[in-house]
Design an enzyme around this catalytic site. Sequence first.
Site, mmCIF file in Angstrom:
data_model
loop_
_atom_site.group_PDB
_atom_site.id
_atom_site.type_symbol
_atom_site.label_atom_id
_atom_site.label_comp_id
_atom_site.label_asym_id
_atom_site.label_seq_id
_atom_site.Cartn_x
_atom_site.Cartn_y
_atom_site.Cartn_z
ATOM 1 N N ARG A 167 -9.667 -2.567 -4.547
ATOM 2 C CA ARG A 167 -10.127 -3.716 -3.626
ATOM 3 C C ARG A 167 -9.980 -3.332 -2.115
ATOM 4 N NH1 ARG A 167 -7.790 -8.544 -1.701
ATOM 5 N NH2 ARG A 167 -9.241 -10.089 -1.215
ATOM 6 N N HIS B 223 -12.988 -3.330 0.544
ATOM 7 C CA HIS B 223 -12.940 -4.029 1.775
ATOM 8 C C HIS B 223 -12.913 -3.210 3.125
ATOM 9 C CE1 HIS B 223 -11.456 -8.371 0.565
ATOM 10 N NE2 HIS B 223 -11.941 -7.898 -0.347
ATOM 11 N N ASN C 140 -8.322 -10.689 3.984
ATOM 12 C CA ASN C 140 -7.442 -9.354 3.723
ATOM 13 C C ASN C 140 -5.752 -9.786 3.737
ATOM 14 O OD1 ASN C 140 -9.694 -7.646 3.563
ATOM 15 N ND2 ASN C 140 -9.766 -7.257 5.645
ATOM 16 N N HIS D 288 -13.043 -6.955 -11.098
ATOM 17 C CA HIS D 288 -12.386 -8.169 -11.247
ATOM 18 C C HIS D 288 -11.678 -8.136 -12.629
ATOM 19 C CE1 HIS D 288 -14.160 -10.767 -8.095
ATOM 20 N NE2 HIS D 288 -13.759 -9.635 -7.502
#
Length: 357
Positions: A60, A64, A92, A191
């Site tokens: 992740r 990001h 975040n 996910h």
Amino acid sequence: TKRHCLRFTTVLATTLLSATAACLDVGFYDRTCPTAETIVQQTVAAAFRNNSGVAPALIRMHFHDCFVRGCDGSVLIDTVGNLTAEKDAPPNNPSLRFFDVVDRAKASLEAQCPGVVSCADVLAFAARDSVVLSGGLGYQVPGGRRDGRISNDTEALNNLPPPFFNATELADRFASKNLTIEDLVVLSGAHTIGVSHCSGFAGPTDLNGPVDRLYNFSSPDGIDPTLSKAYAFLLKSICPANTSQFFPNTTVFMDLITPERFDNKYYVGLTNNLGLFKSDVALLTNATMKALVDSFVRSEATFRTKFARSMIKMGQIEVLTGTQGEIRRNCRVINPVSATDDVVLARPSGFTGVAAS
């Protein structure tokens, strides 16, 4: 050595076109720091043995990073004074974690090959290693990214797709990063491992829009009808109303079926009304996206292969190469040039707004 180049064409005038290529190479550090990828892999593996949550966190974090200013390691930079960095933007903080794993890998690399391996590449390698450690397919990561010198929270808010986006909004946001609908559906499969804070699906609102699927949805019982009732009651037991306010660190698994295994069960759950976010359910509202979801339900091998391919592609978003940017010595801090440069460079040129925090 395999070279990966993404070519960007920009119209400079009505008849003038300028094309520039950003190139990354598999085995980029073979001569300058041959143990680079091994050092990163060993660091991530050691952390993973202690806490398997390291893997989804690093995947992740790479995502990001790449969606804000490209894959330039800017998500790793710490806030300085009142100049709030990406990592402290609401999307975040507090959800991004295990920055210390990147720190340890970088420290080992600096001891072995000082000033050679970029933080952006460390994060790209670590994300790949995290996929493998969780049971996903390995892939070759082209290196050669350079580190950016700008990090600000507003850009994170403006570029990261929030959990309440619909199918059109998601497709547009991914297209802005040169990623297709297939990339969107494939990368959403991350996910299949990891956790979410309750605020991602049970809070009344966040800074950019509604996320609540459990208490204040526009339905008779306040529950999103696209969510399994049994699942909704389970989520309510974990995330009672106002949990985000009183217990902000409460989390739930994003894949109810096999929460720590990198497989296709995220898609299986999705088709059985077990998608956690509005943005997950959105994949079923578009015919092209739903067909992809169904194909991954049928074939885990197809998903695993395409996920590796999309991760390589995502890892090339707006990269800095050659003499652009820098090789940060400490991933949390921009290399100093003069006494005032760190403050000046912490914001993009022309930025005058007050950052959200």
